[in-house]
Write a protein that holds these residues in place. Sequence first.
Motif, PDB file in Angstrom:
ATOM      1  N   PHE A  90       0.821  -1.213   0.000  1.00 60.17           N
ATOM      2  CA  PHE A  90       0.000   0.000   0.000  1.00 60.17           C
ATOM      3  C   PHE A  90       0.858   1.268   0.000  1.00 60.17           C
ATOM      4  CE2 PHE A  90      -2.528  -3.316   2.090  1.00 60.17           C
ATOM      5  CZ  PHE A  90      -3.539  -3.420   1.147  1.00 60.17           C
ATOM      6  N   GLU A  91       2.152   1.108   0.202  1.00 61.47           N
ATOM      7  CA  GLU A  91       3.083   2.244   0.179  1.00 61.47           C
ATOM      8  C   GLU A  91       4.274   1.905  -0.708  1.00 61.47           C
ATOM      9  OE1 GLU A  91       4.195   3.465   4.101  1.00 61.47           O
ATOM     10  OE2 GLU A  91       2.121   3.576   4.783  1.00 61.47           O
ATOM     11  N   LEU A  92       3.989   1.585  -1.959  1.00 60.93           N
ATOM     12  CA  LEU A  92       5.043   1.177  -2.889  1.00 60.93           C
ATOM     13  C   LEU A  92       6.047   2.303  -3.143  1.00 60.93           C
ATOM     14  CD1 LEU A  92       2.928  -0.913  -5.402  1.00 60.93           C
ATOM     15  CD2 LEU A  92       4.511  -1.765  -3.659  1.00 60.93           C
ATOM     16  N   ASP A  93       5.566   3.543  -3.123  1.00 64.08           N
ATOM     17  CA  ASP A  93       6.478   4.663  -3.342  1.00 64.08           C
ATOM     18  C   ASP A  93       7.512   4.751  -2.221  1.00 64.08           C
ATOM     19  OD1 ASP A  93       4.423   5.298  -1.565  1.00 64.08           O
ATOM     20  OD2 ASP A  93       4.494   7.436  -2.040  1.00 64.08           O
ATOM     21  N   THR A  94       7.075   4.585  -0.988  1.00 66.61           N
ATOM     22  CA  THR A  94       7.988   4.627   0.159  1.00 66.61           C
ATOM     23  C   THR A  94       8.963   3.455   0.101  1.00 66.61           C
ATOM     24  OG1 THR A  94       6.256   5.664   1.469  1.00 66.61           O
ATOM     25  CG2 THR A  94       8.108   4.717   2.673  1.00 66.61           C
ATOM     26  N   SER A  95       8.454   2.288  -0.260  1.00 63.49           N
ATOM     27  CA  SER A  95       9.317   1.109  -0.364  1.00 63.49           C
ATOM     28  C   SER A  95      10.382   1.307  -1.435  1.00 63.49           C
ATOM     29  CB  SER A  95       8.493  -0.136  -0.683  1.00 63.49           C
ATOM     30  OG  SER A  95       7.639  -0.454   0.386  1.00 63.49           O
ATOM     31  N   SER A  96      10.015   1.943  -2.511  1.00 65.95           N
ATOM     32  CA  SER A  96      10.973   2.208  -3.592  1.00 65.95           C
ATOM     33  C   SER A  96      12.070   3.161  -3.132  1.00 65.95           C
ATOM     34  CB  SER A  96      10.242   2.791  -4.800  1.00 65.95           C
ATOM     35  OG  SER A  96      11.146   3.055  -5.829  1.00 65.95           O
ATOM     36  N   ILE A 131      18.153  -6.250  -3.433  1.00 68.46           N
ATOM     37  CA  ILE A 131      17.804  -4.832  -3.334  1.00 68.46           C
ATOM     38  C   ILE A 131      17.809  -4.200  -4.721  1.00 68.46           C
ATOM     39  CG2 ILE A 131      18.582  -2.579  -2.467  1.00 68.46           C
ATOM     40  CD1 ILE A 131      19.587  -4.133   0.060  1.00 68.46           C
ATOM     41  N   ASN A 132      18.791  -4.573  -5.541  1.00 68.05           N
ATOM     42  CA  ASN A 132      18.852  -4.040  -6.902  1.00 68.05           C
ATOM     43  C   ASN A 132      17.640  -4.473  -7.728  1.00 68.05           C
ATOM     44  OD1 ASN A 132      21.258  -2.685  -6.414  1.00 68.05           O
ATOM     45  ND2 ASN A 132      22.519  -4.376  -7.128  1.00 68.05           N
ATOM     46  N   ASN A 133      17.107  -5.650  -7.439  1.00 72.73           N
ATOM     47  CA  ASN A 133      15.912  -6.138  -8.152  1.00 72.73           C
ATOM     48  C   ASN A 133      14.621  -5.613  -7.534  1.00 72.73           C
ATOM     49  OD1 ASN A 133      17.352  -7.644 -10.025  1.00 72.73           O
ATOM     50  ND2 ASN A 133      17.460  -9.410  -8.660  1.00 72.73           N
ATOM     51  N   ARG A 134      14.706  -5.048  -6.373  1.00 72.31           N
ATOM     52  CA  ARG A 134      13.530  -4.589  -5.631  1.00 72.31           C
ATOM     53  C   ARG A 134      12.724  -3.546  -6.405  1.00 72.31           C
ATOM     54  NH1 ARG A 134      12.775  -4.085   0.295  1.00 72.31           N
ATOM     55  NH2 ARG A 134      11.464  -2.303   0.714  1.00 72.31           N
ATOM     56  N   ASN A 135      13.405  -2.577  -7.007  1.00 76.28           N
ATOM     57  CA  ASN A 135      12.687  -1.532  -7.741  1.00 76.28           C
ATOM     58  C   ASN A 135      11.959  -2.110  -8.948  1.00 76.28           C
ATOM     59  OD1 ASN A 135      13.210   0.550  -6.006  1.00 76.28           O
ATOM     60  ND2 ASN A 135      15.068   1.190  -7.064  1.00 76.28           N
ATOM     61  N   TRP A 136      12.535  -3.116  -9.569  1.00 74.55           N
ATOM     62  CA  TRP A 136      11.867  -3.783 -10.680  1.00 74.55           C
ATOM     63  C   TRP A 136      10.574  -4.440 -10.192  1.00 74.55           C
ATOM     64  CZ3 TRP A 136      10.761  -8.949 -11.761  1.00 74.55           C
ATOM     65  CH2 TRP A 136      10.367  -9.214 -13.070  1.00 74.55           C
ATOM     66  N   ALA A 137      10.659  -5.122  -9.053  1.00 75.44           N
ATOM     67  CA  ALA A 137       9.473  -5.785  -8.482  1.00 75.44           C
ATOM     68  C   ALA A 137       8.415  -4.750  -8.099  1.00 75.44           C
ATOM     69  CB  ALA A 137       9.871  -6.611  -7.262  1.00 75.44           C
ATOM     70  N   ILE A 138       8.846  -3.636  -7.534  1.00 74.30           N
ATOM     71  CA  ILE A 138       7.903  -2.578  -7.150  1.00 74.30           C
ATOM     72  C   ILE A 138       7.250  -1.986  -8.397  1.00 74.30           C
ATOM     73  CG2 ILE A 138       7.744  -0.250  -6.154  1.00 74.30           C
ATOM     74  CD1 ILE A 138       9.891  -1.209  -4.090  1.00 74.30           C
ATOM     75  N   ARG A 139       8.052  -1.759  -9.436  1.00 74.12           N
ATOM     76  CA  ARG A 139       7.510  -1.218 -10.686  1.00 74.12           C
ATOM     77  C   ARG A 139       6.460  -2.176 -11.264  1.00 74.12           C
ATOM     78  NH1 ARG A 139      11.762  -1.352 -13.977  1.00 74.12           N
ATOM     79  NH2 ARG A 139      12.778   0.246 -12.768  1.00 74.12           N
ATOM     80  N   ASN A 140       6.744  -3.456 -11.226  1.00 70.95           N
ATOM     81  CA  ASN A 140       5.773  -4.438 -11.716  1.00 70.95           C
ATOM     82  C   ASN A 140       4.501  -4.421 -10.876  1.00 70.95           C
ATOM     83  OD1 ASN A 140       7.180  -5.334 -13.887  1.00 70.95           O
ATOM     84  ND2 ASN A 140       7.929  -7.203 -12.933  1.00 70.95           N
TER      85      ASN A 140
END
Length: 148
Positions: free
Chosen positions: A22-28, A128-137
């Motif tokens: 619910f807070e993908l922006d913060t997680s990114s 962590i490097n793959n995290r933003n990809w997962a969040i974007r998806n």
Amino acid sequence: MRVRDIQHLIDMWVKDSEINEFELDTSSIESAKLHAKYLGIMSTHNLIVKKTVVDYQELKHIRWQYYRGDLNNPQDLKEYGLLPMDRTVLKGDIHSWLEQDKELNKLLLKKSHHEEIVDSCKEIIKQINNRNWAIRNAIEWKKFTSGM
């Protein structure tokens, strides 16, 4: 930052790896902080590994001299905390004695422990490097399911 042991590192990562859907922006945004955190841990423990290698080599040299019988003067024995050798070790057997030396083995275990932490940090940093990809998806999926 230095972690106590591998379990401490794993516990930290279990907590840090959570992504609030619910807070993908913060997680990114947190990804950069997490990267810095685990890079710092990895660097600290990598330096410990290097120091342990140096300590091992120095102690191995001292033990080699000791088992060869070259450290038999009372001052040297006292300085290194060694007892006088009550036997003669053949040159061909010194390697076997070094392999069984408790202090040398403690350093090898210490080195292995910190290498495991370094290796785990490398894997965490990959995640962590793959995290933003997962969040974007996840964001794209939410857009798709909401009709955007």
